[in-house]
Design a protein around this motif. Structure first.
Motif, short mmCIF file in Angstrom:
data_model
loop_
_atom_site.label_atom_id
_atom_site.label_comp_id
_atom_site.label_asym_id
_atom_site.label_seq_id
_atom_site.Cartn_x
_atom_site.Cartn_y
_atom_site.Cartn_z
N GLY A 230 -1.27 -15.26 -1.92
CA GLY A 230 -0.91 -15.10 -3.32
C GLY A 230 0.42 -14.42 -3.51
O GLY A 230 0.97 -13.77 -2.62
N ARG A 231 0.95 -14.55 -4.73
CA ARG A 231 2.28 -14.02 -5.02
C ARG A 231 2.31 -12.50 -4.99
O ARG A 231 3.37 -11.90 -4.88
CB ARG A 231 2.77 -14.52 -6.38
N GLU A 232 1.15 -11.86 -5.09
CA GLU A 232 1.10 -10.40 -5.04
C GLU A 232 1.29 -9.86 -3.62
O GLU A 232 1.36 -8.64 -3.42
CB GLU A 232 -0.23 -9.88 -5.60
N SER A 233 1.38 -10.76 -2.64
CA SER A 233 1.47 -10.34 -1.24
C SER A 233 2.68 -9.46 -0.97
O SER A 233 2.66 -8.64 -0.04
CB SER A 233 1.53 -11.57 -0.33
N TYR A 234 3.73 -9.65 -1.76
CA TYR A 234 4.94 -8.85 -1.54
C TYR A 234 4.65 -7.35 -1.60
O TYR A 234 5.34 -6.54 -0.99
CB TYR A 234 6.02 -9.22 -2.56
N GLY A 235 3.59 -6.98 -2.36
CA GLY A 235 3.24 -5.57 -2.49
C GLY A 235 2.92 -4.91 -1.16
O GLY A 235 3.20 -3.72 -0.95
N ALA A 236 2.34 -5.69 -0.24
CA ALA A 236 2.00 -5.12 1.07
C ALA A 236 3.25 -4.70 1.83
O ALA A 236 3.26 -3.68 2.53
CB ALA A 236 1.22 -6.15 1.89
N TYR A 237 4.32 -5.48 1.68
CA TYR A 237 5.56 -5.18 2.39
C TYR A 237 6.36 -4.08 1.69
O TYR A 237 6.99 -3.25 2.35
CB TYR A 237 6.38 -6.46 2.52
N VAL A 238 6.31 -4.07 0.35
CA VAL A 238 6.98 -3.00 -0.38
C VAL A 238 6.34 -1.65 -0.03
O VAL A 238 7.03 -0.65 0.21
CB VAL A 238 6.93 -3.24 -1.90
N LYS A 239 5.00 -1.63 0.03
CA LYS A 239 4.31 -0.38 0.36
C LYS A 239 4.67 0.10 1.76
O LYS A 239 4.86 1.30 2.00
CB LYS A 239 2.79 -0.55 0.27
N ARG A 240 4.79 -0.83 2.70
CA ARG A 240 5.09 -0.45 4.07
C ARG A 240 6.50 0.08 4.24
O ARG A 240 6.72 1.09 4.90
CB ARG A 240 4.87 -1.65 5.00
N PHE A 241 7.46 -0.60 3.63
CA PHE A 241 8.86 -0.28 3.89
C PHE A 241 9.52 0.57 2.80
O PHE A 241 10.51 1.24 3.06
CB PHE A 241 9.65 -1.57 4.10
N LEU A 242 8.98 0.52 1.58
CA LEU A 242 9.54 1.28 0.46
C LEU A 242 8.41 1.97 -0.30
O LEU A 242 8.14 1.65 -1.46
CB LEU A 242 10.34 0.35 -0.48
N PRO A 243 7.73 2.92 0.32
CA PRO A 243 6.54 3.52 -0.30
C PRO A 243 6.82 4.22 -1.61
O PRO A 243 5.97 4.23 -2.50
CB PRO A 243 6.03 4.49 0.78
N GLY A 244 8.00 4.83 -1.76
CA GLY A 244 8.32 5.50 -3.03
C GLY A 244 8.45 4.51 -4.16
O GLY A 244 7.93 4.75 -5.27
N LEU A 245 9.12 3.40 -3.91
CA LEU A 245 9.25 2.35 -4.92
C LEU A 245 7.89 1.77 -5.25
O LEU A 245 7.57 1.53 -6.42
CB LEU A 245 10.19 1.25 -4.42
N PHE A 246 7.07 1.57 -4.22
CA PHE A 246 5.74 1.01 -4.45
C PHE A 246 4.92 1.91 -5.36
O PHE A 246 4.23 1.44 -6.27
CB PHE A 246 5.01 0.80 -3.13
#
Length: 262
Positions: free
Chosen positions: A236-252
């Motif tokens: 799903g299109r929400e999958s990007y959230g997994a990568y944002v959380k891993r690499f940019l936790p503050g932004l997430f």
């Protein structure tokens, strides 16, 4: 993996992603065992599938783990073996932590986590004796990151990731595979049936779910991942959230508190 002539046991088969999986798998020359609590709904799903002579109905309540050994025996009697168990059954949640009774958290863990883990443990000796098998567990992107209104649900899905990652590490060299499939929003009745804070069902489809991926599209990705024996797949299109959380936790952290999850 060539799925033809494999025996696949599918939980949560009476609606949503499970129903879509049943229909698509029935076209692939497999034996199917369909499980959920509602026998009449399983019969309905079976009637919409191809090659119905290769489909067995096995009612199962994931909150009744004391019945799992007997259910495994019946599953093995259906086609002589089980090659793949798809742990798809479960229930969601729509309530804030402050409004959620502890019993709701317990029930979410019971059906989502202990149900899948218990059934996996019950069928595991059979797979070990054969030196082959495949566990597919349908979790959620909330098993990667938590969101508002999903505290207990996210906890149960995080727990599944931990358990099945460990199981894979223990058994992968013995011929037993594990695939974790983590969908985002899928247009099913999962929100309609979701627990609210007092344990009652929400009774309506939220906007995020209504605009989600179709169950058919989700099922297609799961079957592809299973066939390729992938270890993990995000859907799903929400999958990007997994990568944002891993690499940019503050932004997430800033994003997720504003996310439209209802």
């Amino acid at each position: 993996m060539n799925l033809q002539n494999k025996t696949i046991w599918l939980t949560g088969a009476s609606s949503g992603i499970g129903e879509a999986l049943a229909k698509q798998l029935s076209t692939l020359g497999v034996n199917l065992i369909l499980s959920s609590r509602r026998k009449e709904e399983l019969e309905r799903v079976k009637s919409t599938c191809q090659h119905q002579e290769r489909i067995a109905i096995l009612p199962l309540d994931l909150m009744k783990s004391d019945e799992f050994d007997a259910k495994v025996k019946l599953a093995l009697e259906a086609f002589g073996q089980v090659d793949i168990l798809i742990n798809n059954g479960g229930r969601s949640q729509r309530s804030l932590v402050k409004d959620t009774k502890l019993q709701v958290d317990r029930d979410l863990m019971e059906v989502n986590y202990f149900g899948s883990v218990g059934l996996t443990k019950a069928i595991l000796p059979h797979m070990l004796s054969r030196g082959s098998g495949h566990f597919v567990v349908v979790t959620s992107l909330t098993g990667i990151f938590g969101t508002p209104y999903r505290s207990g649900y996210a906890a149960s899905k995080h727990a599944l990731h931990g358990f099945f990652d460990s199981l894979r590490a223990e058994l992968e060299d013995s011929g037993i595979k594990v695939t974790i499939a983590a969908p985002g929003f899928v247009k099913t009745n999962v929100s309609v049936n979701a627990f609210t804070g007092d344990g009652s069902s929400l009774g309506s489809m939220d906007d995020a779910q209504a605009h989600g991926l179709t169950p058919e599209a989700c099922a297609k990705v799961i079957i592809s991942a299973m066939s390729k024996e992938k270890r993990e797949v995000y859907i799903g299109r929400e999958s990007y959230g997994a990568y944002v959380k891993r690499f940019l936790p503050g932004l997430f952290a800033k994003m997720i508190k504003k996310a439209k999850v209802r």
